[in-house]
Design an enzyme around this catalytic site. Structure first.
Site, PDB file in Angstrom:
ATOM      1  N   ASP A  30       0.860  -1.186   0.000  1.00  0.00           N
ATOM      2  CA  ASP A  30       0.000   0.000   0.000  1.00  0.00           C
ATOM      3  C   ASP A  30       0.900   1.241   0.000  1.00  0.00           C
ATOM      4  OD1 ASP A  30      -1.993   1.840   0.214  1.00  0.00           O
ATOM      5  OD2 ASP A  30      -2.690   1.221   2.198  1.00  0.00           O
ATOM      6  N   ASP A 126      -2.711   2.451  -6.289  1.00  0.00           N
ATOM      7  CA  ASP A 126      -1.627   2.474  -5.293  1.00  0.00           C
ATOM      8  C   ASP A 126      -1.618   1.270  -4.364  1.00  0.00           C
ATOM      9  OD1 ASP A 126      -3.939   3.099  -3.962  1.00  0.00           O
ATOM     10  OD2 ASP A 126      -3.105   4.755  -2.811  1.00  0.00           O
ATOM     11  N   GLU A 127      -2.266   0.187  -4.768  1.00  0.00           N
ATOM     12  CA  GLU A 127      -2.303  -1.018  -3.938  1.00  0.00           C
ATOM     13  C   GLU A 127      -2.197  -2.274  -4.790  1.00  0.00           C
ATOM     14  OE1 GLU A 127      -5.238  -1.210  -0.565  1.00  0.00           O
ATOM     15  OE2 GLU A 127      -6.063   0.518  -1.641  1.00  0.00           O
TER      16      GLU A 127
END
Length: 417
Positions: A30, A126-127
């Site tokens: 993350d 973003d993960e």
């Protein structure tokens, strides 16, 4: 780097899963304050400063899309009005969102993750989850892999990330939230009652604001409350979603890490989770155009054409819908966008808040340069290739479509960090 490792014993039969260390093969990465961190990585003068990426810094009614950890130290939070953020942090640097920068940085992050395992599931910009089973001989135990990933991303891109390690996807994701920024947390399934259950119910993945309000009205305040409610009661109240939330609250998740491009499946797509729900067709169309451009560029770059356009929508209660349409083989942005837009207008009321949109093109085959019966189609194909060449040479900002200009100038949408 922060390394958190907590262990204690409970009756593992209650959890339905084993917590042996050999099973901890799922990693969740993350990125921390991703959009603000991207600006700080691009412009070194911003490092260490309170950076706020805002919907429209010039307008009083603009909101904070994300804030760097330096700004968060002053109490600045996502969705906070700009004027309030300015009062809390007078020396903050306000920036407009740069979607193209975020996409490029995201692609580089995902490329780094694939150096460690081919089994990478991109969850959002973003993960991502990784299944590192069998990677020990190359890179070491999962904790060593996590440390290497964190180090490489920081050294090569200048971006911080937090990492969770566990035996399944839901626990790995929950673990990555426990220590930020630059944390690495190992979460064993037997730790769920002590570590996860005391958390507010809204911190469980899948519980949005409306769901949290409903659960709170039923006196279900914590994840532990949810985990200990009879599953039949939750199913009666929420249907299949109730059962899923019950399993997640108990740390149970049997879904595999899916790279999304398995044998027998040929598709390319992009999706985005938004920092603020969108509730107008104008905003949704701007997002769809950006996504369609990304899909088109990717398909054209690999010399494919496809004939099935799929639209994915997820609302603020985490209900996900997918709708598809079959069209003549194409790889032009215009065809992909036009079809996605029709699917949106036919399957969304323009009011229900949307938190995720995705577009994909499937049924792919090699571009056979078919002779079009319509000269306009051939002109579009050539125009798309010219635009691609310009962007390849001069960068993504060199040229963009009129619909994307709305997105840039009005800045009425943003993307989740």
């Amino acid at each position: 780097m922060i390394f958190n490792r907590i262990r204690f014993k409970i009756d593992t039969e209650q959890m339905f899963v084993k917590g042996e260390s050999g099973m901890l093969n799922i990693i969740h990465v993350d990125m921390n304050a991703f959009y603000a961190s991207c600006h700080q990585a691009k412009d070194p003068s911003l490092k260490g400063k309170p950076v706020i990426v805002a919907g429209d810094p010039k307008k009083r009614n603009g909101i904070v899309l994300t804030a760097s950890y330096e700004a968060r130290a002053y109490g600045v939070k996502t969705a906070m009005p700009n004027f309030q953020a300015k009062k809390l942090c007078k020396n903050a640097v306000f920036l407009k969102p740069d979607y193209i920068l975020y996409v490029k940085m995201s692609e580089r992050v995902m490329d780094i993750l694939r150096r460690f395992t081919p089994i990478v599931e991109v969850f959002s910009i973003d993960e991502a989850w990784l299944d590192v089973s069998g990677c020990e001989r190359l890179f070491g135990e999962p904790i060593e892999i996590a440390e290497k990933i964190q180090k490489v991303i920081k050294e090569e891109l200048g971006l911080p990330c937090s990492i969770g390690i566990s035996c399944n996807k839901i626990l790995a994701k929950m673990a990555s939230d426990l220590k930020k920024p630059m944390g690495i947390t190992v979460l064993y399934p037997e730790e769920v009652p002590e570590v996860i259950w005391p958390l507010p119910v809204e911190e469980l993945y899948g519980v949005g604001k409306r769901m949290a309000d409903k659960l709170n009205s039923m006196n279900i305040k914590t994840i532990g409350d949810l985990a200990n409610i009879p599953v039949e009661f939750l199913e009666a109240a929420f249907g299949v979603i109730g059962r899923q939330l019950y399993l997640w609250a108990n740390g149970i998740d049997e879904s595999p890490v899916d790279p999304g491009f398995t044998k027998g499946e040929k598709s390319m797509g992009h999706s985005i989770t938004l920092p603020k729900d969108i509730t107008t067709f104008e905003e949704a169309r701007a997002v769809l155009l950006s996504l369609s451009e990304q899909v088109g560029r990717r398909v054209r770059k690999k010399n494919f054409v496809g004939r099935v356009v799929t639209l994915t929508m997820r609302d603020d209660s985490f209900l996900t819908k997918t709708r598809s349409a079959t069209i003549p083989y194409t790889n032009t942005t215009e065809d992909i966008y036009k079809t996605a837009k029709k699917l949106l207008e036919s399957n969304w009321d323009g009011k229900t808040p949307l938190r995720l949109l995705g577009v994909s093109l499937s049924g792919l085959t090699r571009d056979f340069e078919q002779i079009s019966l319509f000269p306009h189609d051939e002109k579009l194909r050539k125009l798309n290739k010219v635009i691609d060449k310009i962007k390849d040479r001069f960068g993504e900002n060199a040229v963009y479509r009129a619909g994307q200009k709305f997105e840039r100038d009005e800045v009425k949408i943003g993307f989740r960090s």
